[in-house]
Design a protein around this motif. Structure first.
Motif, PDB file in Angstrom:
ATOM      1  N   LEU A 126      25.652  52.880  44.121  1.00 22.68           N
ATOM      2  CA  LEU A 126      25.968  52.739  45.599  1.00 22.68           C
ATOM      3  C   LEU A 126      25.485  51.401  46.274  1.00 22.68           C
ATOM      4  N   ALA A 127      24.214  51.347  46.289  1.00 23.96           N
ATOM      5  CA  ALA A 127      23.773  50.421  47.059  1.00 23.96           C
ATOM      6  C   ALA A 127      24.200  48.881  46.410  1.00 23.96           C
ATOM      7  N   LEU A 128      24.491  48.703  45.305  1.00 23.48           N
ATOM      8  CA  LEU A 128      25.027  47.559  44.476  1.00 23.48           C
ATOM      9  C   LEU A 128      26.416  47.206  45.181  1.00 23.48           C
ATOM     10  N   HIS A 129      27.257  48.273  45.182  1.00 22.25           N
ATOM     11  CA  HIS A 129      28.587  48.178  45.665  1.00 22.25           C
ATOM     12  C   HIS A 129      28.524  47.778  47.046  1.00 22.25           C
ATOM     13  N   VAL A 130      27.711  48.169  47.826  1.00 19.54           N
ATOM     14  CA  VAL A 130      27.693  47.696  49.366  1.00 19.54           C
ATOM     15  C   VAL A 130      27.068  46.510  49.409  1.00 19.54           C
ATOM     16  N   LEU A 131      26.080  46.186  48.932  1.00 17.35           N
ATOM     17  CA  LEU A 131      25.376  45.037  49.152  1.00 17.35           C
ATOM     18  C   LEU A 131      25.874  43.741  48.668  1.00 17.35           C
ATOM     19  N   TYR A 132      26.865  43.828  47.199  1.00 16.02           N
ATOM     20  CA  TYR A 132      27.585  42.798  46.661  1.00 16.02           C
ATOM     21  C   TYR A 132      28.851  42.586  47.690  1.00 16.02           C
ATOM     22  N   ALA A 133      29.380  43.748  48.209  1.00 13.32           N
ATOM     23  CA  ALA A 133      30.577  43.366  48.929  1.00 13.32           C
ATOM     24  C   ALA A 133      30.189  42.663  50.326  1.00 13.32           C
ATOM     25  N   MET A 179      25.119  43.705  32.270  1.00  9.25           N
ATOM     26  CA  MET A 179      26.490  42.876  32.849  1.00  9.25           C
ATOM     27  C   MET A 179      26.144  42.745  34.275  1.00  9.25           C
ATOM     28  N   LEU A 180      25.981  43.955  34.858  1.00  8.71           N
ATOM     29  CA  LEU A 180      26.091  43.939  36.298  1.00  8.71           C
ATOM     30  C   LEU A 180      24.965  43.230  36.847  1.00  8.71           C
ATOM     31  N   THR A 181      23.599  43.004  36.286  1.00 11.28           N
ATOM     32  CA  THR A 181      22.636  42.299  36.837  1.00 11.28           C
ATOM     33  C   THR A 181      22.825  40.710  36.470  1.00 11.28           C
ATOM     34  N   PHE A 182      23.522  40.644  35.565  1.00 12.24           N
ATOM     35  CA  PHE A 182      23.689  39.038  35.322  1.00 12.24           C
ATOM     36  C   PHE A 182      24.818  38.584  36.530  1.00 12.24           C
ATOM     37  N   GLY A 183      25.981  39.484  36.607  1.00  9.65           N
ATOM     38  CA  GLY A 183      26.963  39.116  37.702  1.00  9.65           C
ATOM     39  C   GLY A 183      26.520  39.043  38.983  1.00  9.65           C
ATOM     40  N   GLY A 239      33.165  32.621  41.111  1.00  8.41           N
ATOM     41  CA  GLY A 239      34.265  33.203  40.602  1.00  8.41           C
ATOM     42  C   GLY A 239      33.979  34.188  39.197  1.00  8.41           C
ATOM     43  N   ILE A 240      33.109  33.418  38.524  1.00 10.16           N
ATOM     44  CA  ILE A 240      32.433  34.293  37.405  1.00 10.16           C
ATOM     45  C   ILE A 240      31.798  36.070  37.896  1.00 10.16           C
ATOM     46  N   SER A 241      30.968  35.552  38.955  1.00 13.40           N
ATOM     47  CA  SER A 241      30.449  36.917  39.447  1.00 13.40           C
ATOM     48  C   SER A 241      31.577  37.762  39.954  1.00 13.40           C
ATOM     49  N   PHE A 242      32.382  37.382  40.610  1.00 15.94           N
ATOM     50  CA  PHE A 242      33.727  38.288  41.372  1.00 15.94           C
ATOM     51  C   PHE A 242      34.371  38.721  40.361  1.00 15.94           C
ATOM     52  N   SER A 243      34.488  38.054  39.166  1.00 16.01           N
ATOM     53  CA  SER A 243      35.369  38.722  37.884  1.00 16.01           C
ATOM     54  C   SER A 243      34.600  39.629  37.073  1.00 16.01           C
ATOM     55  N   LEU A 244      33.306  39.471  36.952  1.00 13.61           N
ATOM     56  CA  LEU A 244      32.410  40.401  36.192  1.00 13.61           C
ATOM     57  C   LEU A 244      32.127  41.696  36.645  1.00 13.61           C
ATOM     58  N   VAL A 245      31.450  41.462  38.056  1.00 12.99           N
ATOM     59  CA  VAL A 245      31.105  42.868  38.534  1.00 12.99           C
ATOM     60  C   VAL A 245      32.084  43.813  38.978  1.00 12.99           C
ATOM     61  N   PRO A 246      33.109  43.500  39.698  1.00  9.35           N
ATOM     62  CA  PRO A 246      34.010  44.517  39.911  1.00  9.35           C
ATOM     63  C   PRO A 246      34.621  45.111  38.562  1.00  9.35           C
ATOM     64  N   ALA A 247      34.908  44.353  37.569  1.00 16.48           N
ATOM     65  CA  ALA A 247      35.332  44.829  36.174  1.00 16.48           C
ATOM     66  C   ALA A 247      34.465  45.744  35.602  1.00 16.48           C
ATOM     67  N   VAL A 248      33.091  45.743  35.850  1.00 14.97           N
ATOM     68  CA  VAL A 248      32.277  46.919  35.313  1.00 14.97           C
ATOM     69  C   VAL A 248      31.769  47.699  36.321  1.00 14.97           C
ATOM     70  N   ILE A 249      31.463  47.249  37.372  1.00 11.19           N
ATOM     71  CA  ILE A 249      31.025  48.526  38.650  1.00 11.19           C
ATOM     72  C   ILE A 249      31.662  49.721  38.745  1.00 11.19           C
ATOM     73  N   TRP A 250      33.011  49.502  38.855  1.00 12.99           N
ATOM     74  CA  TRP A 250      34.013  50.541  39.156  1.00 12.99           C
ATOM     75  C   TRP A 250      34.006  51.587  37.846  1.00 12.99           C
ATOM     76  N   PRO A 251      34.348  51.041  36.892  1.00 16.15           N
ATOM     77  CA  PRO A 251      34.206  52.182  35.640  1.00 16.15           C
ATOM     78  C   PRO A 251      32.861  52.746  35.146  1.00 16.15           C
ATOM     79  N   ALA A 252      31.796  51.833  35.346  1.00 15.30           N
ATOM     80  CA  ALA A 252      30.319  52.240  35.383  1.00 15.30           C
ATOM     81  C   ALA A 252      30.229  53.595  36.436  1.00 15.30           C
ATOM     82  N   THR A 253      30.635  53.402  37.533  1.00 15.10           N
ATOM     83  CA  THR A 253      30.681  54.484  38.451  1.00 15.10           C
ATOM     84  C   THR A 253      31.206  55.827  37.981  1.00 15.10           C
TER      85      THR A 253
END
Length: 441
Positions: A236-243, A300-304, A330-344
């Protein structure tokens, strides 16, 4: 609290249904239509100013009012999803969205248009998380990342379509401000049809639907409402802070910063900024597929997330080409949403997923608003502008420090998921079989 690794996840028994890809297409159509209507005011802003005399404040209200229901109702939407099921809430939300779009298209007097946008905001705040929760019921853990990534990519097609509608729907724009709004209503109606079919398929063809519906029919246990384990709070913290870093910078301040600090024209600054979003349409599914094939989602989330602070270092302390930072973000914005929602969806038990997503949406909206205001205040205090490009430095430092806190959340999630209390996010896919963690106590 004990944990037992098991074989195929019985909570995701529908993951091999042949209908799941049709369900994904329907979900993508429904959410893409919502994205289209959400951005429909931008292309007609000039027409509204010239033909109806709208001020900048009035135009701002038409978009700003969308966020009010999202903040007020996000957690309630999550509870409703858990109580009545995601497919039903998606259908209700799509119907509310058509009503809001129609009132916006009527548009006169101005107050009717504002009410229409407010009502549409109720729909927009619920339909996204309802469909994410719905897809989690149809796809197994070994396929949910790709499914969610495709869902996100196709959703952004709606935003791309409305930005280019001035070209492909040019005759409508030539007729004035109202026809493009009725076009948006028609597209929203198509999303409602998709949501209706999604609901029908979910009721009649999702394996285990009866047991799943029985679970969602449980009454809300208020005492257990926010009792999630630590992995959920880290994500949750990652969702909020990244956004709170990405969206305020890229959607509010980036173009202005590129013009004043990097010397770009408005057109070149807009192109540089747009490529982050355009590339995500195609790259997001790739990272989703990679997460399904390799596992290591938390890593992957850590790298993104690591790419965010590095981006601000490159922008603020080097003279490297602007495209270097654009590619990294661009890589970060492609990677993090692709992983964070299904990981949740893999961290939270299915019967509480709606509540979990609703809470994320609520705090994320507050975080983005606070970050926008804080960054603007800092830039104003430093006198940032075309005459003082150095004034933007304090804003970059703010985003850099916020992204470091986001990175710390990702690292904490990675460490927990790599240990004995994890949910299998770091497990690689093993021979096509799904593995899960069942928690007791």
């Amino acid at each position: 609290m004990s944990q037992v690794a098991t074989g195929p996840d019985t909570n995701r028994s529908s993951g091999n249904s042949q209908m799941r890809w049709w369900v994904l297409v329907l979900a993508a159509i429904a959410v893409s239509s919502s994205y289209y209507e959400s951005d429909v005011v931008g292309p007609i802003a000039d027409l509204l100013q010239r033909q109806r005399g709208f001020s900048q404040s009035q135009l701002g209200m038409l978009n700003g009012v969308l966020s009010i229901p999202n903040v007020a109702l996000a957690l309630i939407n999550g509870l409703l999803i858990d109580r009545y099921g995601p497919a039903r809430i998606a259908l209700w939300s799509a119907a509310i969205g058509v009503l809001g779009a129609a009132l916006t298209a009527v548009g006169s007097p101005y107050e009717i248009m504002v009410v229409g946008r407010f009502i549409f905001g109720v729909s927009e705040g619920a339909i996204f998380i309802a469909l994410v929760a719905g897809l989690a019921q149809w796809f197994s853990r070994s396929g949910i990342a790709l499914a969610t990534a495709l869902y996100l990519s196709l959703a952004r097609v709606g935003s791309y379509a409305v930005d280019t509608s001035t070209a492909w729907a040019r005759p409508l724009y030539e007729r004035g401000w109202q026809p493009p709004l009725w076009l948006g209503t028609g597209i929203t109606l198509a999303g409602l049809v998709a949501a209706m079919i999604f609901y029908w398929l979910d009721r009649h063809h999702r394996p285990g639907v009866r047991s799943a519906d029985a679970a969602t029919a449980e009454r809300v246990n208020w005492g257990q409402l926010l009792k999630f384990d630590m992995s959920y709070w880290y994500i949750l913290a990652l969702h909020v802070l990244y956004a709170a870093v990405f969206f305020p910078f890229r959607t509010t301040y980036a173009i202005e910063y590129f013009q004043h600090a990097k010397g770009l024209t408005l057109q070149r600054a807009g192109v540089a900024n747009s490529w982050v979003f355009f590339a995500a349409i195609f790259a997001t599914p790739f990272f989703g597929l990679l997460a399904d094939r390799l596992g290591h989602r938390a890593l992957m989330l850590t790298f993104g997330t690591l790419l965010l602070p590095v981006t601000f270092v490159v922008l603020g302390l080097t003279d490297l080409s602007l495209w270097v930072s654009t590619v990294m973000m661009g890589i970060s914005f492609s990677l993090v949403p692709a992983v964070i929602w299904p990981a949740t969806t893999l961290i939270v038990e299915p019967r509480r997923l709606g509540t979990a997503l609703g809470l994320i949406t609520l705090i994320q909206a507050l975080g983005m608003a606070a970050s926008n205001l804080a960054a603007g205040w800092l830039a104003d205090k430093a006198g940032a502008g075309a005459q003082n490009p150095a004034g933007y430095t304090v804003m970059l430092w703010f985003f850099f420090l916020l992204s470091l806190i986001a990175l710390s959340s990702a690292v904490l999630l990675w460490r927990r998921e790599a240990g004995p209390k994890g949910h299998g996010l770091e497990d690689a896919r093993r021979g096509g079989q799904d593995f899960c963690v069942i928690r007791a106590g």
